[in-house]
Write an enzyme that holds these catalytic residues in place. Structure first.
Site, PDB file in Angstrom:
ATOM      1  N   GLU A 127       0.855  -1.196   0.000  1.00 57.71           N
ATOM      2  CA  GLU A 127       0.000   0.000   0.000  1.00 57.71           C
ATOM      3  C   GLU A 127       0.887   1.241   0.000  1.00 57.71           C
ATOM      4  OE1 GLU A 127      -1.589   0.587   4.209  1.00 57.71           O
ATOM      5  OE2 GLU A 127      -0.520  -1.317   4.338  1.00 57.71           O
ATOM      6  N   LYS A 129       2.844   4.550   0.972  1.00 56.30           N
ATOM      7  CA  LYS A 129       3.314   5.138   2.225  1.00 56.30           C
ATOM      8  C   LYS A 129       2.953   6.622   2.161  1.00 56.30           C
ATOM      9  CE  LYS A 129       7.265   5.311   5.308  1.00 56.30           C
ATOM     10  NZ  LYS A 129       7.412   6.740   5.591  1.00 56.30           N
ATOM     11  N   ASP A 131       2.746  10.453   3.044  1.00 49.06           N
ATOM     12  CA  ASP A 131       3.676  11.393   3.654  1.00 49.06           C
ATOM     13  C   ASP A 131       2.889  12.393   4.507  1.00 49.06           C
ATOM     14  OD1 ASP A 131       6.021  12.576   4.264  1.00 49.06           O
ATOM     15  OD2 ASP A 131       6.330  13.527   2.314  1.00 49.06           O
ATOM     16  N   TYR A 238      -4.585   2.448   8.551  1.00 55.67           N
ATOM     17  CA  TYR A 238      -3.808   1.299   8.063  1.00 55.67           C
ATOM     18  C   TYR A 238      -3.236   0.418   9.178  1.00 55.67           C
ATOM     19  CZ  TYR A 238      -0.080   4.720   8.849  1.00 55.67           C
ATOM     20  OH  TYR A 238       0.749   5.650   9.406  1.00 55.67           O
ATOM     21  N   LYS A 326      11.093   2.741  -0.662  1.00 57.75           N
ATOM     22  CA  LYS A 326      11.059   4.174  -0.947  1.00 57.75           C
ATOM     23  C   LYS A 326      11.152   4.451  -2.451  1.00 57.75           C
ATOM     24  CE  LYS A 326      10.877   6.185   3.030  1.00 57.75           C
ATOM     25  NZ  LYS A 326      11.919   7.065   3.360  1.00 57.75           N
ATOM     26  N   CYS A 432      41.260  22.591  13.243  1.00 60.60           N
ATOM     27  CA  CYS A 432      39.839  22.725  13.533  1.00 60.60           C
ATOM     28  C   CYS A 432      39.432  24.191  13.350  1.00 60.60           C
ATOM     29  CB  CYS A 432      39.560  22.274  14.961  1.00 60.60           C
ATOM     30  SG  CYS A 432      37.892  22.665  15.500  1.00 60.60           S
ATOM     31  N   CYS A 435      38.454  25.611  17.113  1.00 60.75           N
ATOM     32  CA  CYS A 435      39.397  25.822  18.223  1.00 60.75           C
ATOM     33  C   CYS A 435      40.849  25.895  17.764  1.00 60.75           C
ATOM     34  CB  CYS A 435      39.239  24.729  19.280  1.00 60.75           C
ATOM     35  SG  CYS A 435      39.864  23.120  18.736  1.00 60.75           S
ATOM     36  N   CYS A 462      37.791  22.153  22.690  1.00 55.84           N
ATOM     37  CA  CYS A 462      37.080  22.638  21.509  1.00 55.84           C
ATOM     38  C   CYS A 462      35.649  22.995  21.880  1.00 55.84           C
ATOM     39  CB  CYS A 462      37.093  21.585  20.410  1.00 55.84           C
ATOM     40  SG  CYS A 462      36.211  22.126  18.944  1.00 55.84           S
TER      41      CYS A 462
HETATM   42  S1  IVH Z   1       2.589   0.913   8.975  1.00 54.76           S
HETATM   43  C1  IVH Z   1       4.568  -0.799  12.844  1.00 54.76           C
HETATM   44  N1  IVH Z   1       1.596   1.895   6.755  1.00 54.76           N
HETATM   45  O1  IVH Z   1       5.459   5.654   8.014  1.00 54.76           O
HETATM   46  C2  IVH Z   1       4.437  -0.069  11.558  1.00 54.76           C
HETATM   47  N2  IVH Z   1       2.996   3.302   8.058  1.00 54.76           N
HETATM   48  O2  IVH Z   1       8.215   4.929   8.666  1.00 54.76           O
HETATM   49  C3  IVH Z   1       3.248   0.803  11.500  1.00 54.76           C
HETATM   50  N3  IVH Z   1       3.262   5.554   7.163  1.00 54.76           N
HETATM   51  O3  IVH Z   1       5.271   6.254  11.440  1.00 54.76           O
HETATM   52  C4  IVH Z   1       3.299   1.701  10.346  1.00 54.76           C
HETATM   53  N4  IVH Z   1       1.971   5.299   5.427  1.00 54.76           N
HETATM   54  O4  IVH Z   1       3.608   7.454   9.955  1.00 54.76           O
HETATM   55  C5  IVH Z   1       2.387   2.129   7.820  1.00 54.76           C
HETATM   56  N5  IVH Z   1       0.586   2.660   4.793  1.00 54.76           N
HETATM   57  C6  IVH Z   1       1.373   2.887   5.856  1.00 54.76           C
HETATM   58  C7  IVH Z   1       1.987   4.130   6.077  1.00 54.76           C
HETATM   59  C8  IVH Z   1       2.811   4.295   7.199  1.00 54.76           C
HETATM   60  C9  IVH Z   1       2.730   6.139   6.093  1.00 54.76           C
HETATM   61  C10 IVH Z   1       4.184   6.227   8.104  1.00 54.76           C
HETATM   62  C11 IVH Z   1       3.800   6.137   9.540  1.00 54.76           C
HETATM   63  C12 IVH Z   1       4.988   5.571  10.267  1.00 54.76           C
HETATM   64  C13 IVH Z   1       6.063   5.748   9.262  1.00 54.76           C
HETATM   65  C14 IVH Z   1       7.105   4.669   9.410  1.00 54.76           C
END
Ligand code: IVH
Length: 718
Positions: A127, A129, A131, A238, A326, A432, A435, A462
Site C-alpha cells: 500500500e 506510504k 507522507d 492502516y 522508498k 579545527c 578551536c 574545543c
Molecule cells: S505501517 C509498525 N503503513 O510511516 C508499523 N505506516 O516509517 C506501523 N506511514 O510512522 C506503520 N503510510 O507514519 C504504515 N501505509 C502505511 C503508512 C505508514 C505512512 C508512516 C507512519 C509511520 C512511518 C514509518
C-alpha cells in the site's frame, strides 16, 4: 555594499547597523517559521550562522546592540503545549528498502526467520506510504476518547480536540465494535487543499507554506481547534494499537473492517504473494503518484497473516514483518557557492556545500552534506571512485543534488562541461576551524587504512565539541529536558556570568542553586520570564532520577547509540556495576572484558570505545560531579519479567528444528532473557540441538544447565 561575507573586522559602523537590523528581522522570521509554523526554511546550521554573525558584529560594535536583538532573546515564542499521552503500544517506524534487491532481501528474511522455504506461499499487503503524520485514535465503548501524535513513539501529544474536527474520522464506531479500539493511520492534507490554502495566503499577503506535510503538522498543533477545522485535514487508516478483541486474522482483513466502520482506507492496497508481483505493484503506484491528490514517498509491504506478524515480532524500533520501499529521490542542478566545515560532538569535521538555492521536489535546498575529505575528492570508503566518473567537487562547480525524504540532500555528480576555468581542488583544513587544534585522520589499527573522518584533536578544549556534547546530553533520547534545547544550550554555554553559564552537564543541575544567590537573574533575560524559569527548574529536577540507559546514552560515548546503551543497561543493571565492569575491562583481557564482548550487539569497536572512555580522567571527573546531582535508576525490566527465563543468560547451540535461530533469540529476548553467542561462567542456560559441539563441552565444563529444544518450550510454558 557590505554583505554576509564581508569580514566583521572590515565593516563600517553604518554597514554594521544596517546588517544588525537585517539580522534581527531575519532571525525573528526564522524563529516564527520554526516554532510557530513548523515550517523552517533553512537548516539549523544556517540559522546558527546567522546568530553567530549577529554576535560577532555586536561584539565589535557594542553600542549598536538593538533592543530587539536576537542575542537578547533566548529560544522562541512559547510553543503551544499539549498534554502528553503514553501510547498503550509503542508507535514504531519502518525499515527502508531502496532497491528491488532490498525488497527481495526483505521477503527472503521473512521466510528465513520463519524457517520456511521461499515458495511464494506467504502473502504480503502492499500500500502507498502516505507522507503525513501518524496518529493513534482511541475508542472506548464505541466513542472517540483520545487522539495522540506519534511523538517519540512511546509518548505523543494529546491532540484530541483537533482530531475531532477532521470530518473523515468518525466520532463513533458502529455497534458490535470491540470495547477498546486504538486505530492508527496517517493524517494528511490533500495537495489540492494545500494549493488552495497557499493561494489564499498569498492573496492576503501572508507567508505561504512549504509543503502539505508541514502544513498538516502545523494545523494539528493549533491550540484553537477551530483553526484546525478550517484546514480540512484527511485521514487513511492502516494499523492499530491496543484492541480488546481482534475482528480479523489478517492485515487486509483488519483494514477491511476499518473501512466498514467508516474510515477511509487507501484504494491502492493489494495483497500479493510473489516478490515480482509486489515489485510490479510498487511500479504501478509509482506511475500513479503524480496524479494522486496526496504525497506519498514509497510503498509499505506487510506480512498479511497476523499470526505470522506475531511470530516475526520487532527489532528495537521496527517490525520484522514490514518494510517501506522508498521511491527514488528527486534531483536538480545548482552551483556550489562555498564549502563550510561543521564540527560535531566527536570532533568530526563535516564539510557542507552551500548551494545556490534550488527547488528539489517542492523543497528549497541550499546545503548538501559532503561527508568527508575523500568524498570531496571523489573517493568512497574503500578508496573506490565514486559518482559517475569520480570527479572531485569544487567551489564554482555545477552539481546535481538529490533529496530523498527528510534526509540531508546529497551531491550526486559534477557537471564537468560547466566547470569554470578558474577552479581549484578543495583543500581540506588541517586545523579545527573552531578551536584551531590539529585535525587528523586516524589510522585504523587493524586495516592500516586512513579513517575517512578528519577529527579535531581539541577534545574538551574545543568549544564546538563541548557544545555538541551538551546538546546530545539534553536531547530527546538522553535527558530530554523540556525547555532546554539546542538553542538554549547555545545561550547558556556562551553566558560569561558564573551564575548563568552551563559548560558541562553537571552545571545544568546546579543552575538553580547558582542563580539563587546571584544578581544575574535568568528571569530578567528576554525570552525567559518568571514562569518559564520555574518550569525549566522543574523540568531539570524531574530528571534527577533518570533511567540507566538514558544516562549511559547521554554520556556521549563514541559508538554508543540508544540501542547499545539499552543493551549495556540491561546487561549490568546498575550504574555502579556498569562502571566497575568498564574499569576492570580496561586491560582488554580477563573476565570483565570477555563479558562485555558477549553482550549482544557489542562488538570490538564499541567495547574499546567504552573502556577508553572510562580511562579519560576528565570523563571520570564530570561523571563524578554529575552523580552528585542525578541518580540513574535500574532500568525497568521488560513487561514479561515474570517469565521463567527473565534475566537469565541463554545460549542456543546446535541445530534447532521447531524454530530458526533468529526466532529463538527474539523469543528469548521477548521473555526478558539475554541471549549470548558464547558460553561463559555467566551463562545460565544452554539450549542444545543436534550437532552441538564446543559450546556444549564448555557448558558441561562450567556445570551449566543444558536442555534441548523441547525442554525450552516446556520451560517457557508454551
Ligand atoms: S505501517 C509498525 N503503513 O510511516 C508499523 N505506516 O516509517 C506501523 N506511514 O510512522 C506503520 N503510510 O507514519 C504504515 N501505509 C502505511 C503508512 C505508514 C505512512 C508512516 C507512519 C509511520 C512511518 C514509518
Amino acid at each position: 555594499m557590505a554583505n554576509a561575507k564581508t569580514p566583521v573586522e572590515t565593516l563600517t559602523e553604518e554597514e554594521a547597523a544596517a546588517e544588525l537590523a537585517f539580522l534581527a528581522a531575519e532571525i525573528a522570521r526564522h524563529d516564527e517559521l520554526y516554532h510557530g509554523q513548523d515550517a523552517p526554511e533553512i537548516p539549523d546550521a544556517d540559522y546558527d550562522a546567522l546568530k553567530r554573525r549577529n554576535e560577532a558584529i555586536e561584539a565589535r560594535f557594542p553600542a549598536l546592540v538593538r533592543d530587539d536583538s536576537p542575542s537578547r532573546r533566548v529560544g522562541a515564542a512559547p510553543l503551544p503545549t499539549f498534554a502528553p499521552i503514553t501510547h498503550s503500544r509503542p508507535m514504531l517506524s519502518l525499515d527502508n528498502a531502496f532497491s528491488d534487491d532490498d525488497v527481495r532481501d526483505f521477503v527472503a528474511s521473512v521466510y528465513r526467520f520463519l524457517g520456511r522455504l521461499p515458495d511464494d506461499s506467504i502473502a504480503f499487503t502492499a500500500e502507498p506510504k502516505i507522507d503525513g503524520l501518524s496518529m493513534s485514535i482511541r475508542y472506548e465503548d464505541g466513542r472517540l476518547v483520545s487522539a495522540a501524535t506519534r511523538g517519540d513513539g512511546t509518548t505523543g501529544e494529546n491532540v484530541t480536540a483537533n482530531v475531532r474536527t477532521i470530518a473523515e474520522i468518525p466520532d463513533r464506531l458502529p455497534a458490535g465494535a470491540p470495547a477498546v479500539v486504538e486505530l492508527r493511520g496517517e493524517v494528511y492534507m490533500a495537495k489540492s487543499d494545500f494549493l488552495a490554502l497557499n493561494e489564499k495566503m498569498a492573496a492576503e499577503g501572508r507567508q505561504t507554506y512549504v509543503n502539505p506535510r508541514n502544513t498538516a503538522a502545523g494545523s494539528l498543533r493549533q491550540l484553537d481547534a477551530s483553526v484546525t477545522a478550517s484546514r480540512k485535514l484527511r485521514f487513511f487508516a492502516y494499523a492499530w494499537g491496543e484492541m480488546s478483541e481482534m475482528p480479523a486474522e489478517t492485515q487486509s482483513g483488519m483494514v477491511e473492517v476499518f473501512r466498514n466502520w467508516g474510515f477511509p482506507v487507501n484504494p491502492l492496497t493489494a495483497t500479493l504473494c510473489r516478490v515480482e508481483d509486489i515489485i510490479a505493484h510498487y511500479r504501478a503506484i509509482g506511475l500513479a503518484r503524480p496524479d494522486l491528490d496526496y504525497d506519498i514517498d514509497g510503498v509499505v509491504y506487510k506480512v498479511d497473516e497476523l499470526a505470522l506478524q506475531e511470530r516475526l515480532g520487532f527489532r528495537s524500533r521496527s517490525p520484522r514483518w514490514a518494510t517501506a520501499h522508498k521511491f527514488p529521490a528527486e534531483q536538480a542542478f545548482t552551483t556550489v557557492e562555498r564549502i563550510d566545515i561543521q564540527v560535531g560532538r566527536t570532533g568530526a569535521l563535516t564539510p557542507v556545500a552551500r548551494l545556490a538555492p534550488v527547488t528539489v521536489g517542492g523543497v528549497v535546498v541550499m546545503n548538501a552534506t559532503l561527508h568527508n575529505a575523500d568524498y570531496i575528492d571523489g573517493l568512497g570508503n574503500s578508496g573506490e571512485r565514486i559518482r559517475a566518473e569520480g570527479h572531485d567537487i569544487r567551489v564554482g562547480d555545477t552539481v546535481i543534488v538529490q533529496r530523498a525524504g527528510d534526509v540531508i540532500p546529497q551531491v550526486l555528480d559534477v557537471v564537468m562541461e560547466k566547470r569554470p576555468a578558474e577552479t581549484h581542488p578543495y583543500e581540506f583544513p588541517r586545523t579545527c576551524p573552531v578551536c584551531g587544534s590539529h585535525a587528523v585522520r586516524e589510522r585504523h589499527e587493524k586495516t592500516g587504512r586512513l579513517d575517512s573522518v578528519t577529527r579535531c584533536t581539541g577534545g574538551f578544549v574545543c568549544r564546538a565539541q563541548a557544545v555538541e556534547h551538551l546538546k546530545h546530553f539534553v536531547s530527546r533520547n538522553a535527558f530530554d529536558i523540556e525547555g532546554l534545547g539546542a538553542r538554549q544550550i547555545d545561550f547558556f554555554f556562551g553566558a560569561e556570568d558564573p551564575a548563568l553559564s552551563i559548560r558541562t552537564a553537571p552545571d545544568i543541575f546546579t543552575l538553580a542553586k547558582r542563580q539563587a544567590g546571584s544578581l544575574a537573574k535568568l528571569e530578567n533575560i528576554d525570552g525567559f520570564g518568571k514562569v518559564s524559569v520555574r518550569k525549566l527548574y522543574d523540568a531539570i529536577d524531574a530528571r534527577r532520577a533518570i533511567a540507566l540507559h538514558r544516562f549511559i546514552y547521554a554520556l556521549g560515548i563514541r559508538h554508543v547509540g540508544e540501542t547499545t546503551a539499552k543493551a549495556l543497561a540491561r546487561a549490568y543493571g546498575t550504574y555502579d556495576a556498569f562502571r566497575t565492569a568498564m574499569t576492570e575491562a580496561g586491560t582488554l583481557s580477563g573476565e570483565a572484558w570477555a563479558e562485555l564482548n558477549t553482550i549482544d550487539g557489542i562488538g570490538d569497536v564499541v567495547a574499546r570505545a567504552v573502556v577508553e572512555f572510562y580511562k579519560e580522567p576528565r570523563n571520570i571527573d564530570v561523571i563524578g560531579r554529575l552523580l552528585e546531582e542525578v541518580t540513574p535508576q535500574a532500568d525497568d525490566t521488560p513487561a514479561s519479567v515474570s517469565s521463567p527465563v527473565a534475566g537469565k543468560t541463554v545460549v542456543f547451540t546446535g541445530s534447532l528444528e521447531k524454530m530458526t535461530r533468529d526466532e529463538a533469540k527474539a523469543m528469548a529476548e521477548r521473555l526478558g532473557a539475554k541471549v549470548a553467542g558464547s558460553v561463559s561462567r555467566k551463562t545460565d542456560l544452554v539450549v542444545a540441538g543436534p550437532g552441538a559441539g564446543s559450546k556444549l563441552d564448555k557448558a558441561r565444563e562450567f556445570d551449566i544447565e543444558i536442555i534441548d529444544e523441547d525442554g525450552w518450550f516446556v520451560r517457557i510454558g508454551s
